[in-house]
Design a protein around this motif. Structure first.
Motif, PDB file in Angstrom:
ATOM      1  N   ASP A 297       0.847  -1.192   0.000  1.00  0.00           N
ATOM      2  CA  ASP A 297       0.000   0.000   0.000  1.00  0.00           C
ATOM      3  C   ASP A 297       0.884   1.243   0.000  1.00  0.00           C
ATOM      4  N   PRO A 298       0.565   2.267  -0.823  1.00  0.00           N
ATOM      5  CA  PRO A 298       1.393   3.488  -0.828  1.00  0.00           C
ATOM      6  C   PRO A 298       1.369   4.233   0.493  1.00  0.00           C
ATOM      7  N   VAL A 299       0.293   4.105   1.254  1.00  0.00           N
ATOM      8  CA  VAL A 299       0.241   4.761   2.560  1.00  0.00           C
ATOM      9  C   VAL A 299       1.249   4.135   3.515  1.00  0.00           C
ATOM     10  N   TYR A 300       1.463   2.836   3.384  1.00  0.00           N
ATOM     11  CA  TYR A 300       2.399   2.137   4.268  1.00  0.00           C
ATOM     12  C   TYR A 300       3.820   2.673   4.082  1.00  0.00           C
ATOM     13  N   SER A 301       4.262   2.738   2.837  1.00  0.00           N
ATOM     14  CA  SER A 301       5.626   3.228   2.577  1.00  0.00           C
ATOM     15  C   SER A 301       5.771   4.708   2.926  1.00  0.00           C
ATOM     16  N   ALA A 302       4.715   5.513   2.640  1.00  0.00           N
ATOM     17  CA  ALA A 302       4.781   6.936   2.981  1.00  0.00           C
ATOM     18  C   ALA A 302       4.830   7.138   4.488  1.00  0.00           C
ATOM     19  N   ALA A 303       4.075   6.326   5.254  1.00  0.00           N
ATOM     20  CA  ALA A 303       4.105   6.449   6.714  1.00  0.00           C
ATOM     21  C   ALA A 303       5.452   6.036   7.285  1.00  0.00           C
ATOM     22  N   GLU A 304       6.046   4.985   6.728  1.00  0.00           N
ATOM     23  CA  GLU A 304       7.359   4.564   7.211  1.00  0.00           C
ATOM     24  C   GLU A 304       8.407   5.656   6.985  1.00  0.00           C
ATOM     25  N   ASP A 305       8.407   6.264   5.807  1.00  0.00           N
ATOM     26  CA  ASP A 305       9.366   7.332   5.534  1.00  0.00           C
ATOM     27  C   ASP A 305       9.127   8.547   6.416  1.00  0.00           C
TER      28      ASP A 305
END
Length: 583
Positions: A297-305
């Protein structure tokens, strides 16, 4: 970081150091360029609602008002630029929103810097024109930002950042909104971004009900939500909200939101180290956002960063604050004796200062190039539902007008056609199914709408009048019964002699059969008379009793007894027996 951003950082640092001299609360939040534009959009929409009755504004009108606002607050000439319609009302609503939410913008910070600076501080680190170009959007700054992104190494997280900048911006704004609510609970803009993220079933309707409750009680949105939940959880019989309160429909979602913010405040007050407390808060927000999401999910990677960048920046700010406090020996913003009554608390105060410094740096970020994308960003990234941006969230839902979208006649006809088109299903018949007709369903439950011509027009119909008995020919049964048998024989003999000359027809009765024929006619007429009297008597019994005129007192004697005897009522079946034995 450019020279303009460094100058703004110096201005904000001095403002935070001396803000207790001009502000009632030290927990005032600074709005950056993007937040200022969002507040201006909401203010313009509110003015349109007051003037025209519709909460909404075009993007072109917002951009015109944005330019007029920057020029007006920076005291710059308009140079023939078109003025925005109702600009004075928009500016008044904009200032009222900032004051109500305990926030200021970058222009107010720069204007207050001239009063708060000391002798060792630079005199004018930033000109008005430079600030205007920064807030309005400079092409050179945007090109430098794109160049910095293109020069970053191509890691998986960086690739997601480069492909979906909108997702990264929205996720970072949600993190900063939760942190902003911990610092300033009056910030309605931050609550609008964080109320339904992650999804708590607090959509448009819930936000509208919460907004109306806050307006009726003249409080902030966050205080309206928390006070309602405290009254539900702790209130007694006399203090609990009424059953008709609109917020009762959203108890589950509001309970989850308030419980989550309580957990963040517990971390803020219990952990003594500011850096550890802030990192734990960011980790808690990350766990709530990523619950149920996959790694793709793009939200997952954006939240991690975002979490990685925020933790790194938190440690840097904490190191800077410790150096400043060790160098002077006192806190950069020492609270006054009465300041605790103005939203300044000692519990977790160092952590609050750290979070405020982090939010100040977020306010100094360059504005978004695509204004349309910024103003129409939606929360569908998290909950998967389509909807508008912040403007549609603040817009109250349309009230039902009561007008049917389709005439009643058309809806009834379409429903009848839909019912007739259905296939007849097997239905359970009763034990008297043999009496039903084949073309009618015995237990039919289909609703049939009768027309107005079939409905009774009178609620209380008049009683039926007895049908008049048709006049019949004089009955000869009594006469036949009273005639002397000798006269009957004489009449029959006369008739026989009279008709003896004629040839009798085949099948006709002869002279000898006439007396028997007369007797059968007499018996048949007697039965008809008895049945007719019984019917008349039964009809009289079914009719309601009629009032009889009072008996006259001037005729005493035997006549009175005869009237009583004639008016005696008969029991059921007595009339039939009487007429039978009378014959």
């Amino acid at each position: 970081m450019g020279s303009v951003e460094l100058s703004l950082k110096t201005v904000v640092r001095v403002f935070r150091r001396e803000c207790h001299r001009v502000l009632d609360s030290e927990r005032t939040i600074i709005h950056g360029a993007d937040s200022m534009l969002m507040v201006l959009q909401l203010s313009a929409a509110e003015v349109c609602k007051q003037e025209r009755g519709d909460f909404g504004v075009a993007l072109s009108d917002v951009l015109v008002a944005w330019k007029c606002l920057l020029l007006d607050k920076l005291h710059l000439s308009h140079d023939g630029s078109p003025a925005s319609e109702n600009y004075d009302l928009i500016r008044k609503e904009y200032d009222s929103f900032l004051k109500r939410t305990n926030t200021v913008d970058l222009i107010d910070v720069c204007n207050a810097y001239k009063q708060l600076r000391r002798d060792e501080d630079p005199e004018d680190p930033l000109t008005a024109m430079q600030l205007f170009e920064f807030l309005h959007g400079n092409a050179e700054a945007s090109e430098e930002a794109e160049l910095m992104i293109s020069q970053c190494p191509t890691t998986p997280s960086n690739r997601a950042r480069h492909c979906r900048p909108q997702v990264r911006r929205v996720v970072r704004r949600v993190f900063c909104s939760y942190l902003g609510l911990l610092v300033n609970s009056k910030n309605d803009l931050a609550l609008a971004h964080a109320l339904d993220v992650p999804s708590r079933s607090l959509g448009h309707r819930a936000f509208t009900d919460l907004k109306r409750a806050a307006r009726n009680n003249t409080t902030s949105l966050f205080l309206a939500a928390t006070s309602f939940m405290r009254a539900v959880q702790l209130g007694g019989k006399g203090y609990a909200p009424s059953e008709t309160d609109p917020l009762r429909k959203h108890i589950k979602g509001l309970s989850q939101f308030v419980h989550f913010t309580d957990q963040l405040e517990e971390i803020l007050g219990e952990v003594s180290d500011p850096s550890i407390a802030a990192c734990r808060i960011v980790s808690s927000i990350r766990a709530a956002l990523l619950k149920g999401l996959s790694n793709e999910d793009p939200v997952y990677s954006a939240a991690e960063d975002t979490v990685e960048a925020l933790k790194e920046r938190i440690s840097q700010i904490h190191t800077t604050l410790k150096e400043v406090s060790c160098g002077t020996g006192i806190s950069p913003a020492r609270p006054k004796a009465y300041a605790i009554n103005h939203a300044t608390a000692y519990g977790g105060r160092e952590s609050v200062k750290l979070i405020m410094a982090l939010l100040d740096e977020e306010a100094l970020a360059p504005p978004c190039r695509n204004k349309a994308e910024l103003l129409t960003e939606e929360q569908a990234i998290f909950n998967g539902t389509e909807g508008g941006g912040l403007l549609s969230l603040y817009k109250s839902p349309e009230a039902p007008t009561g007008i049917s979208p389709q005439p009643l006649r058309n809806r009834i006809q379409s429903q009848q056609g839909h019912v007739k088109s259905k296939v007849k299903e097997r239905m359970i018949r009763s034990q008297f199914a043999c009496t039903y007709q084949e073309d009618l369903l015995p237990l039919n439950r289909v609703l049939e709408f009768p027309s107005s011509s079939q409905l009774p027009t009178c609620v209380h119909p008049a009683p039926k009048l007895p049908s008049p008995v048709p006049e019949e020919e004089p009955d000869t049964r009594v006469a036949i019964a009273e005639v002397d048998p000798g006269a009957v024989r004489a009449v029959s003999s006369a008739l026989g002699q009279r008709s003896s000359n004629a040839c009798p027809r085949k099948g006709s009765a002869g002279p000898r059969d006439r007396p028997a024929q007369l007797q059968s006619v007499a018996k048949t007429s007697k039965r008809k008379l008895a049945s007719r009297e019984c019917e008349e008597h039964g009809r009289e019994e079914n009719q309601p009793p009629q009032k009889r005129p009072p008996a006259k007192s001037c005729n005493p004697g035997p006549a009175k007894k005869s009237s009583k005897a004639s008016s005696k009522k008969l029991i059921t079946g007595q009339g039939k027996l009487t007429s039978f034995f009378r014959l």
